[in-house]
Design an enzyme around this catalytic site. Sequence first.
Site, short mmCIF file in Angstrom:
data_model
loop_
_atom_site.label_atom_id
_atom_site.label_comp_id
_atom_site.label_asym_id
_atom_site.label_seq_id
_atom_site.Cartn_x
_atom_site.Cartn_y
_atom_site.Cartn_z
N THR A 234 -1.87 -4.96 7.23
CA THR A 234 -2.41 -3.81 6.99
C THR A 234 -3.65 -3.45 8.03
O THR A 234 -3.63 -2.36 8.66
CB THR A 234 -3.09 -3.57 5.52
N HIS B 161 4.23 -6.13 -3.45
CA HIS B 161 3.74 -7.57 -3.65
C HIS B 161 3.95 -8.01 -4.90
O HIS B 161 4.29 -8.94 -5.00
CB HIS B 161 2.36 -7.70 -3.21
ZN LIG Z 1 0.61 -6.13 1.86
#
Ligand SMILES: [Zn+2]
Length: 560
Positions: free
Chosen positions: A94, A324
């Site tokens: 990210t 996730h």
């Molecule tokens: Zn991630």
Amino acid sequence: MIKHKFLFITLVVVFSFSISKISAQRKSKNKPLVEKQNALSNPPKLVVGIVVDQMRYDYLTRFWNHYGEGGFKRLVNEGFNCKNNHFNYAPTSTGPGHTSIYTGSTPSAHGIIGNNWYDKEIGEEVYCASDDNYSSVGTASDAGKMSPHRMNVTTITDQLRLHTQMRGKTIAIALKDRGAVLPGGHTANAAYWFYGKDEGNWITSSFYMNDLPQWVKDFNTEKSVDKYKKPWTTYKDINTFIESGSDNNVYEGLFDGEATPTFPHDIQSLWNANGKYDILKATSYGNSITADFALAALKAENLGMDAITDFLAVSFSSTDYVGHKYGVNSKEVQDAYLRLDKDLERFFNALDAQVGAGEFTVFLTADHGAIHVPAYLKANKIPAGYLGSEEENNKFTEFLKYTYGTTDIVKNRSNGQLFLDHKIINNLDLDLKEVEETLAKELLEYEHVDKVYTGHQMWQNQYTKGIPYILQNGYNQKRSGDVLVVNAPGFINYSITGSTHGSVQIYDTHVPLLFYGKGIKKGSTAVRTEIPDIAPTIATLLGISFPNGTTGKPIVEVLE
Ligand SMILES: [Zn+2]
């Protein structure tokens, strides 16, 4: 004499008439040129950058039949779709993702080499957006102590601020701090992120301001976020979700206190055991909360209301949390995208109403892709699995002890890189290059380690394609490690439920790139484009300078 004078006037009149006729012809012949010249001083009133955290390219196509006309389909059908768009570096995570999108460069230039990394100078792990020099604004916690100071270059948002003498506004928004701080650049008017736990508020850092603006205080006080404290159900009848796996399977994680990973998820009963407001981040509702706040910002900050271009950077983080926990093939991921599609429609309608249809430009992309849950791939006979077993770790420890008499020679292992202790190597009278090569050869012996490169290789070669190219773009000479390990496709260090990302592999690099609105052609291409191309494309559209570390190039097919 009079006769002559008359003749002269006639000649002048005829002559000037023909000149104006010729120049009129020239004008019409060169019409595209004239239009382009006009466009230089006719930028959109607002640029909206949208990053969907962990969005794989195939989420556009897989869920296509469920999308409405006003969200993803509006961008694809009325805008430009770069179908073969990739991250050209690793780690694909990210912090580096958002930075590369907004700086038009890669970690080798911008320095954000991971979400967290081992800082060689101070000998400690650092977080990409943390900054203890600033304090939290809007929260009693430390969650606001952030700034973009570790980002070494400017962003497209910085360049727009410089170009407009700071008159064009930049506002950046995401549930995750790094999803807002890095896109906002060094000069953002504001970056806001969400603090969960007991608070459930939008917060910021004293890097931007010492007090929240009244509209943010009001938004927090109204607690509109509480309307999402309700069961997480599927947006449409779950039986129509034929594009994802069964709801109850062994490849999905659980909320604490939940017996099966199935809909409906009872958010209220799970609240206390799962971080209270933090639980909303890992549901489809987190993106709706983000859209609500972005709409409030659009209005309160009067974005896109005058001739000076503003920039609204919005990142939707919940798709990453959901991915996730549940994985690429889950009903939960499908629901997250169907609901995001509705949130995008709501957002675009608000832009039409406030800024005016045709007066704004949007791009939508992702900060990285994701892997199918390896256990699921393996169950379907595809080579996949998990590394980093205790047995393997012990084997490596023994190797270090046997070869060098100490395990301290490796100071840190993170983001697929080994950081070596150069002092110890010197004291032992060893050659760094030889140590790198020895460790590389050892690691290559491990099952499912596919390739290993050394820091020296990164320094001494100029790679132009393949995995070494991807590694080198991610390799920052001042910050990166000494040995770079690449796992075989399908193999990760992660829990056996849910999906992750970070690798050089194509499932982590292939993400959507859509452009829409003012200055953008309708169309699509399957020619490869790369993430660092986004910022120079937008800069060209706006007629402003490229970010100062730009390595990408404008995607010319996209621009009118
Ligand atoms: Zn991630």
